[in-house]
Write a protein that holds these residues in place. Structure first.
Motif, PDB file in Angstrom:
ATOM      1  N   LEU A 122       0.832  -1.216   0.000  1.00  0.00           N
ATOM      2  CA  LEU A 122       0.000   0.000   0.000  1.00  0.00           C
ATOM      3  C   LEU A 122       0.860   1.258   0.000  1.00  0.00           C
ATOM      4  O   LEU A 122       0.587   2.210  -0.743  1.00  0.00           O
ATOM      5  N   GLY A 123       1.894   1.274   0.827  1.00  0.00           N
ATOM      6  CA  GLY A 123       2.746   2.457   0.906  1.00  0.00           C
ATOM      7  C   GLY A 123       3.464   2.741  -0.397  1.00  0.00           C
ATOM      8  O   GLY A 123       3.489   3.876  -0.883  1.00  0.00           O
ATOM      9  N   ALA A 124       4.041   1.710  -1.003  1.00  0.00           N
ATOM     10  CA  ALA A 124       4.784   1.905  -2.252  1.00  0.00           C
ATOM     11  C   ALA A 124       3.868   2.293  -3.397  1.00  0.00           C
ATOM     12  O   ALA A 124       4.198   3.160  -4.198  1.00  0.00           O
ATOM     13  N   CYS A 125       2.711   1.657  -3.455  1.00  0.00           N
ATOM     14  CA  CYS A 125       1.782   1.949  -4.556  1.00  0.00           C
ATOM     15  C   CYS A 125       1.159   3.338  -4.406  1.00  0.00           C
ATOM     16  O   CYS A 125       1.217   4.145  -5.323  1.00  0.00           O
ATOM     17  N   VAL A 170      -3.150   7.500   5.343  1.00  0.00           N
ATOM     18  CA  VAL A 170      -3.867   7.482   6.627  1.00  0.00           C
ATOM     19  C   VAL A 170      -4.970   6.426   6.588  1.00  0.00           C
ATOM     20  O   VAL A 170      -5.127   5.638   7.536  1.00  0.00           O
ATOM     21  N   LEU A 171      -5.732   6.391   5.499  1.00  0.00           N
ATOM     22  CA  LEU A 171      -6.777   5.365   5.363  1.00  0.00           C
ATOM     23  C   LEU A 171      -6.169   3.966   5.337  1.00  0.00           C
ATOM     24  O   LEU A 171      -6.728   3.017   5.917  1.00  0.00           O
ATOM     25  N   SER A 172      -5.021   3.808   4.693  1.00  0.00           N
ATOM     26  CA  SER A 172      -4.335   2.519   4.671  1.00  0.00           C
ATOM     27  C   SER A 172      -3.880   2.116   6.070  1.00  0.00           C
ATOM     28  O   SER A 172      -3.980   0.941   6.447  1.00  0.00           O
ATOM     29  N   ALA A 173      -3.391   3.089   6.835  1.00  0.00           N
ATOM     30  CA  ALA A 173      -2.964   2.805   8.211  1.00  0.00           C
ATOM     31  C   ALA A 173      -4.145   2.336   9.051  1.00  0.00           C
ATOM     32  O   ALA A 173      -4.030   1.378   9.830  1.00  0.00           O
ATOM     33  N   VAL A 174      -5.279   2.994   8.878  1.00  0.00           N
ATOM     34  CA  VAL A 174      -6.485   2.587   9.606  1.00  0.00           C
ATOM     35  C   VAL A 174      -6.887   1.174   9.191  1.00  0.00           C
ATOM     36  O   VAL A 174      -7.203   0.322  10.038  1.00  0.00           O
ATOM     37  N   TYR A 175      -6.862   0.906   7.890  1.00  0.00           N
ATOM     38  CA  TYR A 175      -7.220  -0.425   7.392  1.00  0.00           C
ATOM     39  C   TYR A 175      -6.295  -1.489   7.975  1.00  0.00           C
ATOM     40  O   TYR A 175      -6.750  -2.517   8.486  1.00  0.00           O
ATOM     41  N   ILE A 176      -4.988  -1.258   7.884  1.00  0.00           N
ATOM     42  CA  ILE A 176      -4.026  -2.243   8.389  1.00  0.00           C
ATOM     43  C   ILE A 176      -4.214  -2.452   9.886  1.00  0.00           C
ATOM     44  O   ILE A 176      -4.192  -3.582  10.372  1.00  0.00           O
ATOM     45  N   PHE A 178      -6.958  -2.010  11.809  1.00  0.00           N
ATOM     46  CA  PHE A 178      -8.189  -2.744  12.146  1.00  0.00           C
ATOM     47  C   PHE A 178      -8.216  -4.151  11.536  1.00  0.00           C
ATOM     48  O   PHE A 178      -8.792  -5.063  12.116  1.00  0.00           O
ATOM     49  N   ARG A 179      -7.589  -4.329  10.388  1.00  0.00           N
ATOM     50  CA  ARG A 179      -7.618  -5.643   9.737  1.00  0.00           C
ATOM     51  C   ARG A 179      -6.665  -6.633  10.361  1.00  0.00           C
ATOM     52  O   ARG A 179      -6.973  -7.810  10.507  1.00  0.00           O
ATOM     53  N   TYR A 180      -5.464  -6.152  10.756  1.00  0.00           N
ATOM     54  CA  TYR A 180      -4.430  -7.081  11.189  1.00  0.00           C
ATOM     55  C   TYR A 180      -3.952  -6.926  12.627  1.00  0.00           C
ATOM     56  O   TYR A 180      -3.380  -7.844  13.182  1.00  0.00           O
ATOM     57  N   LEU A 181      -4.147  -5.775  13.217  1.00  0.00           N
ATOM     58  CA  LEU A 181      -3.459  -5.506  14.474  1.00  0.00           C
ATOM     59  C   LEU A 181      -4.362  -5.474  15.705  1.00  0.00           C
ATOM     60  O   LEU A 181      -3.876  -5.336  16.819  1.00  0.00           O
ATOM     61  N   ILE A 182      -5.648  -5.556  15.517  1.00  0.00           N
ATOM     62  CA  ILE A 182      -6.536  -5.567  16.689  1.00  0.00           C
ATOM     63  C   ILE A 182      -6.866  -6.994  17.030  1.00  0.00           C
ATOM     64  O   ILE A 182      -7.112  -7.834  16.269  1.00  0.00           O
TER      65      ILE A 182
END
Length: 182
Positions: A122-125, A170-176, A178-182
């Motif tokens: 996500l970051g690179a793209c 920022v939206l990608s950070a929120v996604y990552i 909630f999707r992987y870290l909670i």
């Protein structure tokens, strides 16, 4: 058969060139993008050298020390670092360097690498959307626009592209998170 896919592809291409005859082989070889091929040969040679000399391992150690080995912090570091680097340089060399780094972080104790891979992707793209030089598509679009009488300058692109890139990261950070870290 335990043969690398690159060997199969090269063998197939070689056989096809032999079957096509001398004239077709010469024509095919003149149409190859040798500059691009040698760019990638050099790039992956450089990345391999960075892995073999321990530079990538050293960077992985520093990243783990900086984040304390925390998966959430490591994911965010990779997401934001890859976005900012990709905004100002082509993302292919950066991603090629980061792949062994993430693999090394897995060897050093981070068990779940999936959020790190998604952070890199996500970051690179999306980071390439930040500046005119961040992605080849941006440069092609700017060239086509200029040809039609609508020039897009670096600063004009930056004015619109960078805030949109920040928002998408920022939206990608929120996604990552909630999707992987909670």
């Amino acid at each position: 058969m335990h043969v690398e896919s690159s060997v199969v592809a090269l063998a197939g291409a070689f056989i096809l060139l032999l079957l096509a005859g001398e004239h077709a082989m010469e024509e095919a070889l003149t149409r190859v993008e040798w500059t691009t091929i040698f760019f990638f040969v050099g790039l992956f040679t450089l990345v391999g050298a960075l892995v073999d000399t321990g530079v990538v391992r050293s960077l992985a150690v520093q990243a783990i020390e900086l984040t304390g080995g925390d998966l959430a912090a490591s994911s965010m570091l990779i997401l934001w670092m890859s976005a900012l680097f990709s905004a100002f340089m082509d993302n292919i060399p950066f991603v090629a360097t980061m792949i062994p780094l993430i693999q090394e972080m897995g060897n050093m104790g981070i068990d779940n690498l999936e959020p790190l891979w998604w952070s890199l992707a996500l970051g690179a793209c999306l980071g390439g959307n930040g500046t005119l030089i961040g992605a080849s598509a941006n440069l092609i679009t700017a060239g086509l626009a200029a040809k039609e009488g609508y020039p897009i300058t670096f600063l004009k692109f930056l004015k619109y592209g960078f805030p949109l890139m920040i928002m998408s990261i920022v939206l990608s950070a929120v996604y990552i998170y909630f999707r992987y870290l909670i």
